[in-house]
Scaffold this active site. Structure first.
Site, PDB file in Angstrom:
ATOM      1  N   SER A  61       0.789  -1.234   0.000  1.00 47.18           N
ATOM      2  CA  SER A  61       0.000   0.000   0.000  1.00 47.18           C
ATOM      3  C   SER A  61       0.821   1.284   0.000  1.00 47.18           C
ATOM      4  CB  SER A  61      -0.950   0.010   1.197  1.00 47.18           C
ATOM      5  OG  SER A  61      -2.011  -0.885   0.987  1.00 47.18           O
ATOM      6  N   LYS A 120      -0.138   3.712  -2.648  1.00 45.35           N
ATOM      7  CA  LYS A 120      -1.202   4.719  -2.580  1.00 45.35           C
ATOM      8  C   LYS A 120      -0.683   6.151  -2.545  1.00 45.35           C
ATOM      9  CE  LYS A 120      -4.686   1.706  -0.398  1.00 45.35           C
ATOM     10  NZ  LYS A 120      -3.980   0.432  -0.195  1.00 45.35           N
ATOM     11  N   SER A 138      -5.613   3.308   4.592  1.00 50.49           N
ATOM     12  CA  SER A 138      -5.181   2.412   3.514  1.00 50.49           C
ATOM     13  C   SER A 138      -6.343   1.624   2.916  1.00 50.49           C
ATOM     14  CB  SER A 138      -4.100   1.449   4.018  1.00 50.49           C
ATOM     15  OG  SER A 138      -3.234   1.080   2.970  1.00 50.49           O
ATOM     16  N   LYS A 172       3.296   6.524   5.047  1.00 50.30           N
ATOM     17  CA  LYS A 172       2.440   5.492   4.469  1.00 50.30           C
ATOM     18  C   LYS A 172       2.989   4.130   4.831  1.00 50.30           C
ATOM     19  CE  LYS A 172      -1.164   4.086   2.462  1.00 50.30           C
ATOM     20  NZ  LYS A 172      -1.180   3.030   3.513  1.00 50.30           N
TER      21      LYS A 172
END
Length: 312
Positions: free
Chosen positions: A90, A93, A148, A256
């Site tokens: 993720s 993203k 997420s 992140k």
């Protein structure tokens, strides 16, 4: 209200512009860097800097399979397998958000979660119910970055360009090349596909670029938020997947996390330590909190080094 799910198409000869949010706090002028024009000053990674020559790198026990720590001037403090290509889950993203924001598309357009956004690859869960969820594009970005959410990320990729997800992924890879991410490949907007791959070195460039977007800084450094995605007004609380943003010891500016079985535990950050800005990338952690533990070890390593230098 704009019609939900209407894809955006550039007018002829239009040039994508960076997203600007005047209400968000700006970065220090000396540290700004923009991929959209000529950089204010050259910035590149420097592996042998005299500024950090005093660091005892043998004393830093990083558990992640790959890692890289870089200061705001491009000096590499620490590197472990920095050019090994790995799935990034993720962390993808961050690129998804940048590509959306680059278009200048309206962030207030409502988007509906549909069956197309269902994860059929990993069967991951989401609280954004199919056909019952409508959020603005801004809220979709927030949900994708803070918690997420994979359906939110997929919906962003599905609705941004007239060519849908295929065109969106092409834009992600163009952006990666523009940022000099030479060992990076994207195949979806959520990071669920393990073929989304990069290196610690490339992800330093990703984090640094992401920091130029006020909405990304706002979302990824936020501890939690509340959304109302359903027609009945039900509230959903979302918490940041990086617990360090809730720690008083940390000043996280961009963050992140990511996880897949194939990727292990991943974390990328831009954070301030002792009034200096650092980019941190940890990939392939074996334990749930391995990247957070590595982050804390790096922070203490830097602070201890500063104390030792000041005592001399």
């Amino acid at each position: 209200m704009s019609r939900p799910d209407r894809p955006f198409a550039y007018p002829s000869a239009a040039v994508p512009k960076p997203y600007v949010n005047a209400s968000a706090p700006a970065l220090d002028a000396a540290d700004l860097w923009s991929p959209f024009g000529t950089p204010r000053r050259a910035w590149s990674l420097r592996e042998h800097s005299s500024e950090w020559a005093h660091l005892n790198r043998a004393a830093l026990n990083v558990q992640s399979a790959s890692a890289m720590i870089v200061d705001e001037r491009g000096n590499v403090l620490y590197a472990k397998n920095p050019r090994v290509v790995r799935p990034i889950a993720s962390v993808t993203k961050l690129m998804t958000a940048m590509v959306v924001l680059d278009t200048g598309i309206s962030l207030e357009t409502p988007i509906r979660i549909t069956a197309d956004d269902l994860d059929r690859l990993k069967n991951s869960r989401s609280r954004l119910r199919i056909n019952d969820t409508v959020l603005t594009r801004r809220e979709m970005i927030m949900a994708a970055l803070i918690s997420s959410d994979n359906r939110a990320a997929h919906a962003l990729g599905r609705t941004t360009f007239r060519g849908g997800t295929v065109e969106f992924v092409q834009a992600m890879n163009r952006k990666a090349r523009a940022l000099g991410m030479v060992n990076t490949q994207f195949v979806d907007a959520s990071g669920l596909d393990p073929r989304n791959r990069s290196t610690a070195e490339d992800l330093v460039k990703l984090v640094r670029a992401a920091a130029n977007y006020p909405l990304i800084r706002e979302a990824t450094s936020r501890a939690e938020m509340i959304l109302h995605p359903f027609g009945d007004g039900t509230a959903l609380q979302y918490r940041n997947t990086n617990p360090l943003v809730r720690s008083p010891e940390w000043r996280v500016e961009v963050s992140k996390t990511g996880f897949l079985n194939e990727a292990g535990r991943c974390l990328v950050m831009q954070a301030r330590i002792a009034d200096r800005r650092f980019y941190m990338v940890f990939l392939g952690g074996s334990g749930h909190l391995t990247p957070m533990g590595d982050s804390n070890r790096v922070r203490e390593w830097i602070l201890a080094s500063n104390r030792l230098t000041a005592a001399r």
